[in-house]
Design an enzyme around this catalytic site. Structure first.
Site, PDB file in Angstrom:
ATOM      1  N   GLY A 287      62.334 -71.750 -80.952  1.00 43.08           N
ATOM      2  CA  GLY A 287      63.211 -71.179 -81.956  1.00 43.08           C
ATOM      3  C   GLY A 287      64.614 -71.722 -81.845  1.00 43.08           C
ATOM      4  O   GLY A 287      64.898 -72.695 -81.157  1.00 43.08           O
TER       5      GLY A 287
ATOM      6  N   HIS B  73      76.902 -56.205 -66.730  1.00 41.29           N
ATOM      7  CA  HIS B  73      75.884 -57.178 -66.318  1.00 41.29           C
ATOM      8  C   HIS B  73      75.745 -58.282 -67.365  1.00 41.29           C
ATOM      9  O   HIS B  73      75.714 -58.002 -68.562  1.00 41.29           O
ATOM     10  CB  HIS B  73      74.534 -56.469 -66.125  1.00 41.29           C
ATOM     11  CG  HIS B  73      73.571 -57.256 -65.288  1.00 41.29           C
ATOM     12  ND1 HIS B  73      72.950 -58.403 -65.738  1.00 41.29           N
ATOM     13  CD2 HIS B  73      73.130 -57.078 -64.018  1.00 41.29           C
ATOM     14  CE1 HIS B  73      72.167 -58.877 -64.795  1.00 41.29           C
ATOM     15  NE2 HIS B  73      72.258 -58.101 -63.736  1.00 41.29           N
TER      16      HIS B  73
ATOM     17  N   ALA C 100      69.466 -59.408 -81.641  1.00 35.91           N
ATOM     18  CA  ALA C 100      68.647 -59.305 -80.432  1.00 35.91           C
ATOM     19  C   ALA C 100      68.802 -60.482 -79.489  1.00 35.91           C
ATOM     20  O   ALA C 100      68.213 -60.491 -78.401  1.00 35.91           O
ATOM     21  CB  ALA C 100      67.166 -59.148 -80.803  1.00 35.91           C
ATOM     22  N   GLY C 101      69.584 -61.481 -79.874  1.00 35.17           N
ATOM     23  CA  GLY C 101      69.841 -62.599 -78.973  1.00 35.17           C
ATOM     24  C   GLY C 101      68.611 -63.447 -78.721  1.00 35.17           C
ATOM     25  O   GLY C 101      67.920 -63.871 -79.651  1.00 35.17           O
TER      26      GLY C 101
ATOM     27  N   PRO D 296      68.295 -73.347 -83.365  1.00 35.84           N
ATOM     28  CA  PRO D 296      69.146 -73.348 -82.180  1.00 35.84           C
ATOM     29  C   PRO D 296      69.977 -72.077 -81.991  1.00 35.84           C
ATOM     30  O   PRO D 296      70.396 -71.789 -80.876  1.00 35.84           O
ATOM     31  CB  PRO D 296      70.049 -74.561 -82.391  1.00 35.84           C
ATOM     32  CG  PRO D 296      70.115 -74.719 -83.873  1.00 35.84           C
ATOM     33  CD  PRO D 296      68.772 -74.301 -84.396  1.00 35.84           C
TER      34      PRO D 296
ATOM     35  N   VAL E 198      70.708 -68.042 -81.684  1.00 32.48           N
ATOM     36  CA  VAL E 198      69.957 -66.880 -81.214  1.00 32.48           C
ATOM     37  C   VAL E 198      69.817 -65.875 -82.351  1.00 32.48           C
ATOM     38  O   VAL E 198      70.490 -65.967 -83.375  1.00 32.48           O
ATOM     39  CB  VAL E 198      70.638 -66.226 -79.984  1.00 32.48           C
ATOM     40  CG1 VAL E 198      70.707 -67.213 -78.834  1.00 32.48           C
ATOM     41  CG2 VAL E 198      72.028 -65.696 -80.332  1.00 32.48           C
TER      42      VAL E 198
END
Length: 304
Positions: free
Chosen positions: A161, A87, A169-170, A163, A165
Site C-alpha cells: 500500500g 509512546h 489509522a496510519g 506511499p 499512510v
C-alpha cells in the site's frame, strides 16, 4: 506409548494506540476473542503511553484471524489525528508480532505475518510494514526503523500500500519474532532527562547492553519518569541484569527505583533466573521448581 501430537501454537502480542478509552480496548479484545480457537491471555492499557497490549494465542489460522478482527476494530474506532501519548506510534493497530510457541517455528510465523499483512491491506486499506524476521529488506528488520517519523511524518514508504499512510489509522507494522520481554522501570523522579540518559547508557544501539532497546519516557499521570525497554534475547541479557543496570545508573544520579512492570507476558525461565540471582541460590536448576518437576513427571508417565 507416545504422547499426543501437539498442534502448532502461535502467540500474538498486538499493540494498539489507545490506552484511555476502556470501551475501545474492550471492543478490540472482544473482536480478537471472537476468532474460534483463540485464547486471550492478557489485556492491559496505559494512559500515559495511550497504548494497550493484548496478548493472545492459539492455532496459526485462528490467531491470524483474531489479529485481523482486532485490527479492523482499531481502524474503525481509533483516529490518530486526535491521538496523543508518550509512546512512539505509526498506526491505530501499531505493532502486531507473531511469536512461535509449541510446535511452531519462526518461519511459520513469517508466513502468518505475510498473509495477515496482505489481508490488512486488502480488507481494510491500511498500508503495512513488515519487520524482524518477516522484513522485506535488512534495513526494515528493526521496529524503530519502520516507525521512524511516526504517523505524522513517516520516513520510509510501507511494504504494502501507500506511499501515504491511512488518513486516520496510519500503517500497521506486522512481523515475526522470538519471545521478547517488554520491561519498564519507573524512577522516583519526574525529570525525564534522567530516564533518557539512563536509556541511552544501557541500550545496545548506544554501546550498552546487548539485546536491550530502551527509551526514556515521562509518566505525567504518576509524576514519574520511566525507562521503557524491550529485551530481545533474555537468555543472553537476563532480566535481572537489566534491572540491576538501571538501578545502578539511577543510584549514581541520586535517584531511587519506584517500581518495575512487565508488559504482556514473561517466560517462566526469566523469573526463575531472577529468583536464583537475588536469592543467591547455589544449587538452583529448573527442576527445583515444583511445577516444573510435576510437569516432567507427568510427561514421562504419558509416554509409557
Amino acid at each position: 506409548m507416545a504422547g499426543p501430537l501437539i498442534d502448532p501454537l502461535i502467540e500474538c502480542v498486538a499493540n494498539f494506540s489507545e490506552g484511555r478509552d476502556a470501551a475501545t480496548v474492550r471492543a478490540i479484545e472482544d473482536a480478537i476473542a471472537s476468532s474460534a480457537g483463540v485464547l486471550v491471555l492478557r489485556a492491559e492499557r496505559d494512559t500515559d503511553h495511550n497504548r494497550s497490549v493484548i496478548t493472545f494465542a492459539g492455532p496459526p489460522e485462528a490467531v491470524s484471524e483474531g489479529a485481523l478482527r482486532g485490527i479492523a476494530v482499531a481502524v474503525e474506532r481509533i483516529d490518530l489525528r486526535r491521538h496523543q501519548g508518550v509512546h512512539p506510534r505509526m498506526g491505530a493497530a501499531d505493532v502486531v508480532p507473531f511469536v512461535p510457541l509449541e510446535g511452531a517455528t519462526l518461519e511459520d510465523c513469517v508466513a502468518i505475518a505475510r498473509r495477515t499483512g496482505q489481508e490488512v491491506w486488502k480488507r481494510l486499506g491500511v498500508p503495512v510494514y513488515f519487520y524482524e524476521a518477516a522484513a522485506a529488506s535488512p534495513d526494515r528488520r528493526q521496529l524503530e526503523n519502520c516507525r521512524r517519523g511516526g504517523f505524522e511524518n513517516p520516513k520510509i514508504v510501507p511494504d504494502l500500500g501507500g506511499p501515504a499512510v491511512h488518513p486516520s489509522a496510519g500503517a500497521c507494522i506486522i512481523g515475526a519474532r522470538k519471545i521478547l520481554i517488554a520491561f519498564n522501570v519507573n524512577l522516583e523522579t519526574d525529570d525525564v532527562s534522567v530516564a533518557r540518559d539512563i536509556a541511552r547508557t544501557i541500550r545496545a544501539s548506544s554501546g550498552g547492553m546487548p539485546f536491550v532497546k530502551a527509551l526514556g519516557l515521562p509518566l505525567a499521570a504518576r509524576g514519574l519518569a520511566q525507562v521503557s525497554m524491550n529485551l530481545t534475547d533474555f537468555e543472553q541479557t537476563p532480566l535481572h541484569e537489566v534491572f540491576d543496570a538501571v538501578q545502578r545508573e539511577a543510584a549514581a544520579r541520586g535517584i531511587a527505583i519506584a517500581g518495575s512492570e512487565i508488559i504482556g507476558l514473561v517466560p517462566k525461565k526469566a523469573l526463575e533466573d531472577a529468583a536464583a540471582h537475588y536469592l543467591k541460590c547455589e544449587n538452583f536448576e529448573s527442576g527445583l521448581v515444583l511445577e516444573n518437576r510435576l510437569a516432567r513427571a507427568q510427561n514421562i508417565v504419558g509416554r509409557r
